[in-house]
Design a protein around this motif. Structure first.
Motif, PDB file in Angstrom:
ATOM      1  N   HIS A  37      55.113  58.443  10.722  1.00  0.00           N
ATOM      2  CA  HIS A  37      54.576  58.889  12.165  1.00  0.00           C
ATOM      3  C   HIS A  37      55.769  59.496  12.825  1.00  0.00           C
ATOM      4  CE1 HIS A  37      52.312  57.234  15.848  1.00  0.00           C
ATOM      5  NE2 HIS A  37      52.887  58.618  15.990  1.00  0.00           N
ATOM      6  N   GLY A  81      46.963  63.347  10.674  1.00  0.00           N
ATOM      7  CA  GLY A  81      46.406  63.163  11.763  1.00  0.00           C
ATOM      8  C   GLY A  81      47.222  63.728  13.019  1.00  0.00           C
ATOM      9  N   ALA A  83      47.582  63.593  17.347  1.00  0.00           N
ATOM     10  CA  ALA A  83      46.881  62.891  18.529  1.00  0.00           C
ATOM     11  C   ALA A  83      47.827  63.415  19.853  1.00  0.00           C
ATOM     12  CB  ALA A  83      46.855  61.323  18.563  1.00  0.00           C
ATOM     13  N   LEU A  99      47.682  59.724   7.576  1.00  0.00           N
ATOM     14  CA  LEU A  99      46.650  59.045   7.543  1.00  0.00           C
ATOM     15  C   LEU A  99      46.357  58.385   6.207  1.00  0.00           C
ATOM     16  CD1 LEU A  99      44.322  61.029  10.208  1.00  0.00           C
ATOM     17  CD2 LEU A  99      45.843  58.956  10.586  1.00  0.00           C
ATOM     18  N   GLU A 102      40.971  56.323   8.782  1.00  0.00           N
ATOM     19  CA  GLU A 102      40.929  56.666  10.489  1.00  0.00           C
ATOM     20  C   GLU A 102      41.436  55.775  11.213  1.00  0.00           C
ATOM     21  OE1 GLU A 102      36.663  57.257  11.049  1.00  0.00           O
ATOM     22  OE2 GLU A 102      36.756  59.428  10.243  1.00  0.00           O
ATOM     23  N   ILE A 105      45.100  56.444  12.920  1.00  0.00           N
ATOM     24  CA  ILE A 105      45.105  57.525  14.268  1.00  0.00           C
ATOM     25  C   ILE A 105      44.984  56.479  15.603  1.00  0.00           C
ATOM     26  CG2 ILE A 105      42.643  58.048  14.644  1.00  0.00           C
ATOM     27  CD1 ILE A 105      45.540  60.612  14.501  1.00  0.00           C
TER      28      ILE A 105
END
Length: 148
Positions: A37, A81, A83, A99, A102, A105
């Motif tokens: 991430h 993903g 955001a 990801l 789900e 996220i």
């Protein structure tokens, strides 16, 4: 405006960088929702992504897309993903997240990672970016946003 991200970009606070150019940088978040991430952050701070220039927004999304492709390669995930929230730091930033499902996220699931976990994930991501031909944007040192 001085933010924690500004301090990371200027080297006042440590960071693990995977991307750098004249407009933005990308570095590991210390509280990932999944390994790999990262945050894509403009060098010029603006509090909300809707407040910055459209050219910067376009560039951030282009970089996020490239990093997402590298995450898919480096971490063997089906997708990456994206955001944008921005409540925690008033400096625009895009979360680009490998990801596995789900739930990855959900920023509410972010947890502190060890230095070793962060180093391993960012080393893998940097290698993927280089293998994809983006070596000119991968900083020589993981600890600095400088390109040379």
């Amino acid at each position: 405006m001085t933010t924690v991200f500004h301090k990371i970009i200027t080297g006042e606070f440590p960071g693990r960088f995977v991307w750098a150019d004249d407009i933005c940088v990308a570095f590991a978040t210390i509280e990932p929702t999944s390994p790999g991430h990262v945050l894509v952050v403009p060098r010029e701070p603006f509090a909300q992504w809707t407040h910055g220039p459209s050219t910067t927004a376009t560039h951030l999304f282009d970089v996020a897309r490239i990093i997402g492709q590298a995450q898919e390669q480096a971490f063997g995930v089906a997708r990456a993903g994206l955001a944008i929230a921005g409540f925690e730091v008033p400096h625009t930033h895009l979360h680009v997240i490998p990801l596995r499902d789900e739930k990855d996220i959900l920023l509410s699931r972010a947890r502190a990672a060890s230095d070793e976990e962060l180093d391993q994930a960012m080393t893998a991501l940097r290698a993927a970016l280089i293998s994809m031909g983006h070596e000119s944007h991968v900083p020589a040192s993981m600890g600095s946003p400088a390109l040379s």
